[in-house]
Design an enzyme around this catalytic site. Structure first.
Site, PDB file in Angstrom:
ATOM      1  CG  HIS A 921       2.866  -2.174   9.866  1.00  0.00           C
ATOM      2  ND1 HIS A 921       2.497  -0.999   8.972  1.00  0.00           N
ATOM      3  CD2 HIS A 921       1.602  -2.825   9.797  1.00  0.00           C
ATOM      4  CE1 HIS A 921       1.140  -0.965   8.745  1.00  0.00           C
ATOM      5  NE2 HIS A 921       0.747  -2.116   9.367  1.00  0.00           N
ATOM      6  CD  GLU A 955       3.582  -7.441  -1.668  1.00  0.00           C
ATOM      7  OE1 GLU A 955       2.184  -7.450  -0.993  1.00  0.00           O
ATOM      8  OE2 GLU A 955       4.319  -8.454  -1.837  1.00  0.00           O
ATOM      9  CB  VAL A 956       4.069  -1.289   1.230  1.00  0.00           C
ATOM     10  CG1 VAL A 956       3.712  -0.682   2.403  1.00  0.00           C
ATOM     11  CG2 VAL A 956       4.566  -0.366   0.347  1.00  0.00           C
TER      12      VAL A 956
END
Length: 1018
Positions: A921, A955-956
């Site tokens: 990310h 969960e992202v």
């Protein structure tokens, strides 16, 4: 893995292509369909009976027989769309598309195209009515005496008339009497041009052109250019009538303009472009285009090609001509004489026995077959043009003499051939003979210019911020401000590669010396903490061999790319009498820069107790080769002998020529972090003399050789040479290419950063120097040399599994699957990581939810299996995820990396792969979750962001964090500039995280947190 190649066609051109392809070590077998007697069974070459007219059958044949490339010889299949059909079926095919092939298939299209794009050609008219054509001939203000069938006519559809009446009769023969069938439904009438006719061919990758040496064909049947027109009775190359200035003009005004025009019109031209030209007083003008190798021009071009033809064809298809141009033998001439059947080009006899072929080849000539067949174990004629006898010699005159002697030695009753191939060139050379030239003294300026032309695009490819690497000026420029420096100190270094040169020259393997040269200089300037900015080389020789020099300098350019510096310029010195045949010398010069505050070594910070980290060398590197060669002499070992210290199948020479490692790209990010106090390049003087160069006077280094892996070559040298422990430590690197000085609190962080990319170890520490004690003490070196690991490929091969504990338990690599949706830049970083021999991971499959994306091509080029699971084809996310899961199971995947995968995975999928599923990310999680992370960071006014590699949770962006790398946010940053720097950090962090997980250094605990395993490898 070696490829199987299929050549389509049956003539001399196809035999020449197969002959050259078979010389490639990358080619396992060459199939020729249908082929001739010369390609029936000749080494790697075999004939194939597969149908080449049915494109579907041919495509399936190629897949069934693992054909990796199809090379199309004649023009008819190209015009019929063979390249389009095979490419669509997934079979790589060399040649232009059907649309691009119109340049040859339709003379009227070709002439109109040249008019549209300002390409010089004869004045012309196109006609479907014979009366209109004849009227044009009679009324034209210029001699309209060249009549052409617009379609394909096997190279014979051109009639050059002596007057208007003959031209009109030619129109009627073509259009009314159908002399060339449907090819003559449209005729083109052209102006008769005067001048020298030449053939200029080039490779084209759709954007760039790479010209071949100019050739000249002889169309008339008989000596003196008399008799009827034919497909070609001989050719020679290069043509001395074409000057360097004319060649450049042809390249720019004809070849490049044509490729640019085809690209502009939506039909990119990939393949060989052949321009038939007339050198008129007004300049070169195009007579016609062909879309393939000429016949017989191919039979003189292939013997002069120094490069690997298979690699050239792949570079052409992959758009790499600018960076990897073909290299040609510039000091020789090639000439071929065609032998035709009695009666050719009219009705001719078949089945005539041919003898003496072996005798001719023993004369140092090459016989390319065309119209031949096997009958009762012998070779017989089966076509009009039957054989092409080719000679390669130092001059055109001697090549003609040799080829004619070869023709005379063949037994071929009734054969028709010419004795005067190249007569125009011979006359030209005699007319222009003059006094001594610089070339007569041994200095070939043309060869030097050719070398510069070859290396210009290679240097250009090394451009970086601050420099555009344009060769050709008196000096090179570098803009430090543009490179981002504010208070820089310049650092320079110079070096050579010593007598490693002698090994390369003896083995005729020159390509790796460039990396040695760059590494020796770049690794030196790193000792000051400097980023390498630009590099210059000096190449000196007795007589310039362009191919050899291009190989060396090409290696330098490639290494500059690895080091992150620009090849700014260099000097090529040809000095007859100074060096012997095949000898040359090398020197390199590197300039780097470091911000004043970051200068190394930081002598005032280095203290007792600091830790020494060693970076693995690749072997001997480039020092101590005089001693290496003496040991080889003592042991009676030739360079060509199987290596007792290298991988199985490797020779002594190949093992010793392993290139020196370049450490700049690995170390610069770590050095900028401030944890490295000093760096010592282990170069000439070995361990004993290089480490003290970066230490304060009151300190000494203690290192333990049992802590690192010593390559087998050093054990062999010590044993065979009877070398003392001190001699080894003072001469060689003994397995350590560089040593870093780091404070104890920073050691583990630096070690992890290093080990994510290459082998590194804690090898010792700094102590107070006692009186009478050496500055460097190496413990356990002799014992470690005796127990060094065996060469790769034997027991304990580090390429097949790293060793744990007592060295008896090999570890298998973790099988990795990568999910992508786009270009695959993170995928590329992961692929580069797992190629390293010490990697704990192996990428076995790449899956994309979108077809045709660049990432799939990256994987295929790396030899990795790919799958497309198109999410649009599934009714639910669950069905889509289920298919991906089955593919991962099929490949036995143990770890999954999400590298730009733009789909949210379902809960059941994530649960199944918990602890095995990695994502990256573009922020320092838990900050700035979700999309537009860079924009969020800028809007929040954050001063730092970065990237995070984490285990995937339902969960992202919430899974346990494995690796993070910080990226400072600059005042001037935009989303684009910040994203670019974060991407660079991702390309370091993701491979590092994969190694930690794959190697067992990190796992997901039962509580969802990270569990570290200090004993794991890496």
């Amino acid at each position: 893995m070696a490829e199987r190649v299929l050549v389509m066609g049956s003539g001399g051109r196809e035999h020449a292509l197969a002959w050259k392809l078979a010389q490639s070590p990358l080619v396992q077998q060459v199939l020729v369909a249908p082929g001739n007697a010369g390609t029936v069974h000749s080494g790697k070459i075999r004939n194939s009976e597969v149908s080449v007219s049915n494109h579907s059958i041919l495509a399936q044949f190629c897949k069934d027989h693992n054909v990796g490339l199809v090379v199309v010889g004649p023009e008819v299949p190209l015009a019929a769309g063979i390249v389009d059909d095979l490419t669509a079926a997934g079979v790589p095919c060399f040649g232009p598309s059907a649309r691009a092939s119109q340049l040859e298939a339709s003379k009227s299209f070709s002439k109109a195209f040249m008019d549209r794009h300002g390409i010089p050609t004869a004045r012309w008219g196109s006609f479907t009515d014979p009366e209109e054509a004849c009227s044009y001939i009679r009324q034209a203000s210029f001699p309209a005496l060249v009549v052409k069938a617009s379609g394909l006519a096997a190279g014979k559809g051109v009639i050059v008339a002596g007057d208007q009446e003959e031209a009109c009769r030619a129109v009627l023969d073509i259009m009314k009497d159908k002399a060339f069938g449907s090819a003559g439904e449209t005729v083109v009438v052209e102006e008769l041009l005067e001048g020298e006719e030449v053939s200029c061919l080039c490779f084209s990758d759709g954007t760039n052109v790479s010209p071949m040496p100019p050739a000249q064909d002889h169309k008339r049947l008989l000596d003196g250019d008399l008799g009827p027109n034919t497909g070609g009775m001989g050719a020679y190359c290069p043509t001395p009538q074409v000057t360097g200035e004319q060649l450049q003009l042809i390249r720019e005004m004809v070849l490049q303009k044509t490729v640019d025009g085809m690209k502009e019109e939506g039909a990119p031209y990939l393949g060989v472009l052949y321009a038939g030209l007339m050198l008129t007083k007004q300049g070169p003008k195009v007579l016609e285009f062909n879309c393939r190798f000429g016949d017989p021009e191919c039979q003189v071009l292939m013997p002069l090609l120094n490069s690997d033809l298979y690699e050239v064809l792949l570079n052409t298809l992959n758009g790499k001509l600018a960076s990897c141009p073909p290299v040609w033998h510039s000091s020789n001439s090639a000439l071929t004489v065609v032998m035709a059947s009695k009666g050719y080009p009219g009705p001719y006899e078949k089945g005539v026995e041919i003898t003496g072929l072996t005798q001719v080849e023993e004369m140092g000539l090459q016989v390319f077959h065309a119209g031949t067949a096997l009958k009762e174990g012998g070779v017989v004629s089966s076509g009009g043009r039957v054989l092409a006898v080719t000679a390669v010699r130092s001059s055109l005159e001697t090549a003609l003499q040799a080829a004619n002697q070869g023709v005379a030695a063949l037994g071929f009753p009734g054969a028709v051939y010419r004795h005067d191939i190249g007569h125009r060139a011979v006359a030209h050379l005699r007319q222009h003979r003059r006094g001594l030239t610089y070339k007569d003294s041994g200095v070939d300026i043309a060869a030097g210019n050719q070398l510069v032309d070859l290396i210009k695009p290679l240097a250009k490819a090394t451009s970086r911020a601050g420099c555009n690497a344009e060769l050709g000026g008196f000096a090179g420029l570098f803009d430090l401000k543009a490179a981002g420096f504010t208070d820089p100190i310049l650092v320079s270094g110079t070096d050579g590669v010593g007598t490693k040169l002698k090994v390369a020259q003896a083995c005729q393997q020159h390509g790796t010396l460039g990396q040695d040269l760059v590494a020796m200089c770049v690794n030196d300037v790193l000792a000051q903490g400097a980023e390498p900015l630009f590099f210059l080389d000096y190449f000196s020789c007795g007589a310039l061999d362009v191919a050899m020099a291009a190989s060396v300098i090409g290696g330098i350019a490639k290494a500059c790319g690895l080091a992150g510096c620009t090849l700014l310029g260099g000097e090529t010195a040809e000095m007859p009498g100074v060096y012997g045949p095949g000898e040359y010398d090398l020197a390199g010069f590197c300039v780097g820069a470091v911000e004043r505050r970051a200068l190394l070594p930081r002598m005032e910070d280095i203290s007792e107790g600091d830790v020494l980290i060693g970076l693995a060398s690749s072997g001997v590197h480039s020092n101590g080769f005089s001693l290496v060669r003496k040991v080889l002499e003592k042991a009676g070992l030739e360079y060509s002998a199987p290596s007792p210290f290298g991988p199985a199948g490797q020779t002594v020479g190949e093992a010793l020529l392993t290139p020196t490692k370049i450490y700049s790209r690995l170390l610069m990010p770590i050095m900028r972090g401030g944890a490295v106090k000093a760096y010592a390049h282990i170069t000439g003087g070995g361990l004993l003399e290089n480490i003290p160069r970066v230490l304060p006077q009151g300190l000494a280094a203690e290192i333990d050789a049992s802590r690192w892996s010593i390559p087998p070559v050093f054990s062999w040298l010590q044993r065979e040479g009877g070398l003392s422990e001190e001699e080894m430590a003072r001469t060689f690197n003994c397995g350590l290419g560089a040593v870093l000085v780091v404070s104890p609190p920073d050691v583990q962080r630096v070690l992890r950063q290093l080990q994510a990319h290459q082998e590194a170890w804690i090898v010792g520490s700094l102590t107070h120097k006692l009186s009478g004690v050496e500055r460097v003490v190496v413990r356990n070196l002799e014992r470690s040399l005796r127990v060094a690991p065996p060469p790769p490929g034997e027991a304990g091969d580090p390429l097949n599994g790293r060793l744990l504990g007592d060295g008896n338990v090999p570890l298998r690599r973790t099988r990795v699957g990568v999910l992508i949706s786009g270009t695959g830049t993170n995928l590329q970083a992961l692929m580069e990581q797992v190629k390293r021999p010490f990697s704990a991971a192996e990428i076995v499959v790449v899956i994309s939810n979108r077809p045709g994306v660049l990432g799939l091509k990256r994987a295929s080029l790396a030899g990795i299996q790919t799958r497309v699971v198109d999410h649009k084809q599934y009714g639910s996310r669950g069905e889509f995820d289920g298919t991906i899961d089955r593919v991962l199971e099929e490949f036995g995947v143990g770890v999954v990396c999400l590298a730009g995968f733009m789909r949210i995975l379902t809960g059941p999928f994530v649960k199944k792969w918990t602890g095995k599923l990695l994502n990256i990310h573009p922020s320092l999680l838990p900050s700035f979750k979700g999309v537009n992370a860079q924009k969020q960071a800028l809007q929040a006014g954050a001063r730092v962001t970065g990237c995070t590699v984490h285990f995937v949770a339902e969960e992202v962006d919430a899974g346990a964090i494995i690796v993070q790398e910080a990226v400072p946010i600059l005042v001037s940053d935009t989303e684009e500039s910040l994203s670019q720097r974060i991407r660079e950090a991702e390309h370091r962090a993701f491979p590092a995280a994969l190694e930690l997980v794959a190697g067992g250094g990190v796992r997901l605990g039962k509580d969802g947190g990270i569990v570290w395993n200090a004993a794991a490898r890496g």
